[in-house]
Enzyme design. Sequence first.
Site, PDB file in Angstrom:
ATOM      1  N   GLU A 115       3.336   9.253  -8.141  1.00  0.00           N
ATOM      2  CA  GLU A 115       2.222   9.988  -7.527  1.00  0.00           C
ATOM      3  C   GLU A 115       1.344   9.021  -6.741  1.00  0.00           C
ATOM      4  O   GLU A 115       1.141   7.870  -7.153  1.00  0.00           O
ATOM      5  CB  GLU A 115       1.407  10.681  -8.615  1.00  0.00           C
ATOM      6  CG  GLU A 115       0.296  11.568  -8.116  1.00  0.00           C
ATOM      7  CD  GLU A 115      -0.328  12.387  -9.249  1.00  0.00           C
ATOM      8  OE1 GLU A 115      -1.547  12.609  -9.183  1.00  0.00           O
ATOM      9  OE2 GLU A 115       0.389  12.774 -10.197  1.00  0.00           O
ATOM     10  N   ASP A 117      -2.482   9.263  -4.823  1.00  0.00           N
ATOM     11  CA  ASP A 117      -3.628  10.168  -4.775  1.00  0.00           C
ATOM     12  C   ASP A 117      -4.732   9.722  -3.837  1.00  0.00           C
ATOM     13  O   ASP A 117      -5.149   8.558  -3.862  1.00  0.00           O
ATOM     14  CB  ASP A 117      -4.287  10.280  -6.160  1.00  0.00           C
ATOM     15  CG  ASP A 117      -3.361  10.788  -7.235  1.00  0.00           C
ATOM     16  OD1 ASP A 117      -2.468  11.575  -6.913  1.00  0.00           O
ATOM     17  OD2 ASP A 117      -3.542  10.387  -8.400  1.00  0.00           O
ATOM     18  N   GLU A 119      -8.450  11.129  -4.024  1.00  0.00           N
ATOM     19  CA  GLU A 119      -9.317  11.982  -4.826  1.00  0.00           C
ATOM     20  C   GLU A 119     -10.768  11.744  -4.402  1.00  0.00           C
ATOM     21  O   GLU A 119     -11.254  10.617  -4.456  1.00  0.00           O
ATOM     22  CB  GLU A 119      -9.157  11.692  -6.320  1.00  0.00           C
ATOM     23  CG  GLU A 119      -7.781  12.041  -6.853  1.00  0.00           C
ATOM     24  CD  GLU A 119      -7.613  11.685  -8.323  1.00  0.00           C
ATOM     25  OE1 GLU A 119      -7.108  12.521  -9.076  1.00  0.00           O
ATOM     26  OE2 GLU A 119      -8.001  10.556  -8.707  1.00  0.00           O
ATOM     27  N   GLN A 132     -11.608   7.936  -4.357  1.00  0.00           N
ATOM     28  CA  GLN A 132     -10.792   7.200  -5.315  1.00  0.00           C
ATOM     29  C   GLN A 132      -9.328   7.330  -4.912  1.00  0.00           C
ATOM     30  O   GLN A 132      -8.858   8.425  -4.611  1.00  0.00           O
ATOM     31  CB  GLN A 132     -10.978   7.730  -6.738  1.00  0.00           C
ATOM     32  CG  GLN A 132     -10.030   7.081  -7.754  1.00  0.00           C
ATOM     33  CD  GLN A 132     -10.367   7.438  -9.181  1.00  0.00           C
ATOM     34  OE1 GLN A 132     -11.341   6.942  -9.748  1.00  0.00           O
ATOM     35  NE2 GLN A 132      -9.563   8.293  -9.791  1.00  0.00           N
ATOM     36  N   THR A 133      -8.606   6.216  -4.899  1.00  0.00           N
ATOM     37  CA  THR A 133      -7.170   6.247  -4.699  1.00  0.00           C
ATOM     38  C   THR A 133      -6.487   5.758  -5.968  1.00  0.00           C
ATOM     39  O   THR A 133      -7.055   4.963  -6.728  1.00  0.00           O
ATOM     40  CB  THR A 133      -6.732   5.368  -3.504  1.00  0.00           C
ATOM     41  OG1 THR A 133      -7.080   4.011  -3.763  1.00  0.00           O
ATOM     42  CG2 THR A 133      -7.400   5.834  -2.218  1.00  0.00           C
ATOM     43  N   ASN A 134      -5.282   6.263  -6.198  1.00  0.00           N
ATOM     44  CA  ASN A 134      -4.545   5.847  -7.384  1.00  0.00           C
ATOM     45  C   ASN A 134      -3.053   5.962  -7.093  1.00  0.00           C
ATOM     46  O   ASN A 134      -2.642   6.746  -6.234  1.00  0.00           O
ATOM     47  CB  ASN A 134      -4.907   6.707  -8.593  1.00  0.00           C
ATOM     48  CG  ASN A 134      -4.562   6.039  -9.919  1.00  0.00           C
ATOM     49  OD1 ASN A 134      -4.070   4.913  -9.963  1.00  0.00           O
ATOM     50  ND2 ASN A 134      -4.806   6.745 -11.012  1.00  0.00           N
ATOM     51  N   ARG A 143      -4.302   2.492 -11.829  1.00  0.00           N
ATOM     52  CA  ARG A 143      -4.384   1.662 -10.623  1.00  0.00           C
ATOM     53  C   ARG A 143      -5.491   2.186  -9.697  1.00  0.00           C
ATOM     54  O   ARG A 143      -5.351   2.181  -8.485  1.00  0.00           O
ATOM     55  CB  ARG A 143      -3.049   1.669  -9.880  1.00  0.00           C
ATOM     56  CG  ARG A 143      -1.896   0.965 -10.587  1.00  0.00           C
ATOM     57  CD  ARG A 143      -0.654   1.008  -9.712  1.00  0.00           C
ATOM     58  NE  ARG A 143       0.419   0.149 -10.199  1.00  0.00           N
ATOM     59  CZ  ARG A 143       1.414   0.567 -10.981  1.00  0.00           C
ATOM     60  NH1 ARG A 143       1.456   1.843 -11.384  1.00  0.00           N
ATOM     61  NH2 ARG A 143       2.362  -0.274 -11.373  1.00  0.00           N
ATOM     62  N   GLU A 144      -6.594   2.594 -10.262  1.00  0.00           N
ATOM     63  CA  GLU A 144      -7.652   3.196  -9.461  1.00  0.00           C
ATOM     64  C   GLU A 144      -8.390   2.163  -8.603  1.00  0.00           C
ATOM     65  O   GLU A 144      -8.640   1.043  -9.035  1.00  0.00           O
ATOM     66  CB  GLU A 144      -8.680   3.899 -10.352  1.00  0.00           C
ATOM     67  CG  GLU A 144      -8.142   5.074 -11.144  1.00  0.00           C
ATOM     68  CD  GLU A 144      -7.659   4.681 -12.529  1.00  0.00           C
ATOM     69  OE1 GLU A 144      -7.511   3.457 -12.792  1.00  0.00           O
ATOM     70  OE2 GLU A 144      -7.426   5.585 -13.358  1.00  0.00           O
ATOM     71  N   TRP A 210     -14.734  13.194 -16.358  1.00  0.00           N
ATOM     72  CA  TRP A 210     -14.562  11.800 -15.957  1.00  0.00           C
ATOM     73  C   TRP A 210     -15.055  11.475 -14.548  1.00  0.00           C
ATOM     74  O   TRP A 210     -15.379  10.327 -14.251  1.00  0.00           O
ATOM     75  CB  TRP A 210     -13.083  11.407 -16.028  1.00  0.00           C
ATOM     76  CG  TRP A 210     -12.226  12.140 -15.023  1.00  0.00           C
ATOM     77  CD1 TRP A 210     -11.654  13.361 -15.175  1.00  0.00           C
ATOM     78  CD2 TRP A 210     -11.886  11.712 -13.696  1.00  0.00           C
ATOM     79  NE1 TRP A 210     -10.970  13.734 -14.035  1.00  0.00           N
ATOM     80  CE2 TRP A 210     -11.089  12.733 -13.111  1.00  0.00           C
ATOM     81  CE3 TRP A 210     -12.160  10.569 -12.952  1.00  0.00           C
ATOM     82  CZ2 TRP A 210     -10.586  12.647 -11.816  1.00  0.00           C
ATOM     83  CZ3 TRP A 210     -11.654  10.475 -11.655  1.00  0.00           C
ATOM     84  CH2 TRP A 210     -10.876  11.503 -11.113  1.00  0.00           C
ATOM     85  N   GLY A 214     -18.778   8.610 -15.124  1.00  0.00           N
ATOM     86  CA  GLY A 214     -17.962   8.550 -16.325  1.00  0.00           C
ATOM     87  C   GLY A 214     -17.981   9.817 -17.140  1.00  0.00           C
ATOM     88  O   GLY A 214     -17.705   9.794 -18.350  1.00  0.00           O
TER      89      GLY A 214
END
Length: 301
Positions: A115, A117, A119, A132-134, A143-144, A210, A214
Amino acid sequence: MAFQVRPPWLLLLHFIAVIFILPAMASLPAPPSPPATVFDDNYVVAYGGDGYHMINQGTEIRLTMDRSSGAGFRSKLAYGSGFFHMRIKVPAGYTAGVVTAYYVASEPERDVQDEVDFEFLGDTDGNPTTLQTNVFVNGHGDREQRLRLWFDPAADFHDYAILWNPSHLVMFVDGTPVRVLKNLTSRGPEYEFPAKPMRARGSVWDGSDWATDGGRSKVDWGRAPFTAGYQGFGVAACAVATAGDTAARCGSPDLWWNGDGYKSLTAAQQAAYESVRRNLTYDYCTDKSKRNPAPSECSFT
């Protein structure tokens, strides 16, 4: 109408982008433009297809989330390589807990999916949306990377793209590279790289547990509904029927996105990428609380 005062750091970030990043974008090689298409040509509704949570206007769709549901879509076909892009306008205002996503992902299978992402993490009033990428490979994530963009992604549509070929994976924002993962699998098993057939997907959903502070700032349903817009449904990618097609056919150098001009970043792209990386607000590669030492791929940016 009340006017929002932008934080000084955001104005400085915008100035840096105008001076250093945007001029570099002008020299980036532009990929061929896919033919004009409508949503139904390449995509189908995944959920929320009740005529309210997803509105299909042909060349644009709107995904809406309220307390009863969110909405999502996926490509009709799975692909083994390609250039995936979408124009997106995220929800505006108080959007804490709201996640707007565009990503490519293999079919969920015992938590071993691949995947990639984009986000967009909503926030409270006065705070900008975070990108945010992952990347997941064989179900391995964590791996954010998080980035404050040099524009307001809720003010207008912007282009978000994923280049996936046998050489590397590159994520672009309006033509500027914001994330690079090189294919280093030949060096050893510790280097992971997406290899499963993946579908392009989009969604708007509740990430209250999340996404913002957080999980401390959650969706305020009194401010619902939250609506995101998506445009640009052309696909430039190698469709696959089986996993074996991915390497055999979708790695062909005859496919333009696998050609010599797309095997590495140009000098202008590398300079723009390095400027962007200085504005990361979180990087898994430097988070020693998560993994120490850092994953092997972090040495190759």
